[in-house]
Scaffold this motif. Structure first.
Motif, PDB file in Angstrom:
ATOM      1  N   UNK A 175       3.664   8.780  10.945  1.00 55.35           N
ATOM      2  CA  UNK A 175       3.957   7.602  10.120  1.00 55.35           C
ATOM      3  C   UNK A 175       3.082   7.574   8.870  1.00 55.35           C
ATOM      4  N   UNK A 176       1.835   8.029   9.010  1.00 53.56           N
ATOM      5  CA  UNK A 176       0.926   8.081   7.867  1.00 53.56           C
ATOM      6  C   UNK A 176       1.295   9.195   6.894  1.00 53.56           C
ATOM      7  N   UNK A 231      -6.221   1.457  12.407  1.00 53.74           N
ATOM      8  CA  UNK A 231      -6.400   2.342  11.245  1.00 53.74           C
ATOM      9  C   UNK A 231      -6.687   1.531   9.989  1.00 53.74           C
ATOM     10  N   UNK A 232      -5.821   0.564   9.701  1.00 54.14           N
ATOM     11  CA  UNK A 232      -5.946  -0.159   8.438  1.00 54.14           C
ATOM     12  C   UNK A 232      -7.047  -1.221   8.473  1.00 54.14           C
ATOM     13  N   UNK A 254       0.853  -1.174   0.000  1.00 56.54           N
ATOM     14  CA  UNK A 254       0.000   0.000   0.000  1.00 56.54           C
ATOM     15  C   UNK A 254       0.891   1.226   0.000  1.00 56.54           C
ATOM     16  N   UNK A 255       0.309   2.408  -0.106  1.00 53.96           N
ATOM     17  CA  UNK A 255       1.094   3.617  -0.310  1.00 53.96           C
ATOM     18  C   UNK A 255       1.735   4.152   0.968  1.00 53.96           C
ATOM     19  N   UNK A 256       1.297   3.681   2.132  1.00 55.12           N
ATOM     20  CA  UNK A 256       1.815   4.215   3.398  1.00 55.12           C
ATOM     21  C   UNK A 256       3.143   3.548   3.764  1.00 55.12           C
ATOM     22  N   UNK A 257       4.175   3.864   2.999  1.00 51.62           N
ATOM     23  CA  UNK A 257       5.478   3.234   3.210  1.00 51.62           C
ATOM     24  C   UNK A 257       6.113   3.640   4.538  1.00 51.62           C
ATOM     25  N   UNK A 284      11.539   0.754  -1.917  1.00 52.85           N
ATOM     26  CA  UNK A 284      11.115  -0.530  -2.477  1.00 52.85           C
ATOM     27  C   UNK A 284      11.193  -1.673  -1.461  1.00 52.85           C
ATOM     28  N   UNK A 285      11.666  -1.383  -0.264  1.00 47.07           N
ATOM     29  CA  UNK A 285      11.838  -2.427   0.748  1.00 47.07           C
ATOM     30  C   UNK A 285      10.713  -2.411   1.775  1.00 47.07           C
ATOM     31  N   UNK A 286       9.597  -1.799   1.419  1.00 42.74           N
ATOM     32  CA  UNK A 286       8.526  -1.618   2.396  1.00 42.74           C
ATOM     33  C   UNK A 286       7.949  -2.946   2.900  1.00 42.74           C
ATOM     34  N   UNK A 287       7.734  -3.926   2.005  1.00 43.37           N
ATOM     35  CA  UNK A 287       7.199  -5.225   2.411  1.00 43.37           C
ATOM     36  C   UNK A 287       8.217  -5.958   3.277  1.00 43.37           C
ATOM     37  N   UNK A 288       9.494  -5.841   2.905  1.00 40.37           N
ATOM     38  CA  UNK A 288      10.564  -6.446   3.700  1.00 40.37           C
ATOM     39  C   UNK A 288      10.549  -5.888   5.116  1.00 40.37           C
ATOM     40  N   UNK A 289      10.444  -4.567   5.232  1.00 39.20           N
ATOM     41  CA  UNK A 289      10.435  -3.914   6.546  1.00 39.20           C
ATOM     42  C   UNK A 289       9.216  -4.347   7.345  1.00 39.20           C
TER      43      UNK A 289
END
Length: 333
Positions: A257-258, A47-48, A4-7, A265-270
């Motif tokens: 954070x929002x 939130x999500x 999602x866009x909230x990296x 590009x490492x957002x899913x990893x994080x």
């Protein structure tokens, strides 16, 4: 594992998980800041979850809630299996009756043995209280918003619970209130409520000036640290589960954070690493505590070694996941 866009949220999740590690490793000021970790996790989860939940039809809401809870339960179950050796250890060293043992298994965040020794539960990983809290608290909160139509009344209920926790935790030295349920699902209600409200006002948050949000967050963090220091000076307690500034500081950090969304590009990893770090930390801390003399091991040392070991283990997990693609492996994060 949809993106999602909230990296920025995923980056903050890593720091929140590190904060929880700091609590259990006793890493000084990191320990104090770490008390904002679980409030952040609970708020951002609210939130999500409600961002999607509130836009569904009633029958779809039930299915979505069940699906969400199943995901949390599988995460809890897999890690509970991993922690079986520590459960066996707890059984071997068991003090008291089996009813007490099972109570501390279900509510692992706190408990005392008959000899007065404080323990983090008998299921081997006290941090699991948060997952259990979500499994119990989220469906109850959904029932609350279904049958109590007023956000004001729900807010008052959650606020009263929070005041109770502040009085029995941070200011226990003043009130002498009985400390019950500090690490149970009821404590999550105020943060689920905040997440619930934010989810309905994301469009307003997008219009907040980033510099203003950063400034407010910094001020609240300073006030949070200052309140902890004052409580410490009067009570000797360096960290408290809930203080007056815990909720407002958590709100500010969540909004920040929002707002911060770097192109990363490492957002899913994080995101996945934050979950892995939170769930696996007790293993490394347990090993460190048994390999080293407690009187000479430093809290900051345990903190950094735990972060390093968890990162290496997570890298191995990723390699195994890519090679074998077992379905159950996906539920570990």
């Amino acid at each position: 594992m949809k993106s999602y866009t909230y990296t920025g949220v995923d980056i903050f999740k890593v720091f929140a998980a590190m904060g929880v590690v700091a609590i259990h490793s006793g890493a000084g000021v990191f320990n104090t800041m770490g008390r904002l970790g679980v409030p952040f996790f609970a708020t951002i989860s609210g939130v999500f979850f409600f961002k999607k939940y509130l836009n569904l039809k009633q029958n779809e809401k039930t299915n979505y809630l069940i699906s969400y809870l199943k995901r949390i339960f599988y995460l809890y179950l897999i890690w509970q299996i991993i922690y079986i050796p520590m459960v066996i250890k707890e059984i071997y060293e068991k003090e008291g009756d089996w009813v007490t043992f099972m109570w501390r298994f279900i509510f692992p965040g706190y408990g005392y043995t008959y000899s007065g020794k404080f323990i983090a539960g008998t299921n081997g990983w006290g941090v699991s209280w948060y997952l259990i809290g979500l499994l119990m608290g989220l469906p109850l909160f959904c029932l609350l918003i279904k049958y109590v139509k007023s956000n004001y009344i729900i807010g008052i209920i959650c606020l009263l619970l929070e005041i109770g926790y502040i009085c029995s935790s941070g200011y226990h030295f003043v009130t002498n209130f009985f400390m019950w349920g500090i690490l149970t699902f009821l404590r999550l209600f105020i943060y689920l409520f905040i997440g619930y409200i934010i989810s309905q006002n994301l469009h307003k948050i997008n219009s907040f000036p980033l510099t203003t949000v950063i400034l407010i967050t910094l001020i609240l963090v300073i006030l949070f640290l200052s309140e902890n220091f004052v409580v410490y000076k009067f009570s000797g307690n360096l960290v408290s589960e809930e203080l007056v500034t815990t909720v407002p500081t958590s709100i500010a950090i969540t909004i920040l954070a929002l707002k911060i969304n770097p192109k990363w590009h490492w957002t899913v990893f994080a995101r996945n690493y934050s979950t892995f770090l939170y769930t696996s930390q007790i293993i490394y801390l347990h090993i460190l505590n048994h390999l080293m003399i407690p009187s000479i091991i430093n809290g900051y040392f345990k903190f950094f070694i735990t972060i390093i070991l968890s990162f290496i283990t997570f890298g191995i997990y990723i390699l195994i996941l890519r090679k074998f693609k077992y379905r159950w492996l996906y539920y570990m994060v």
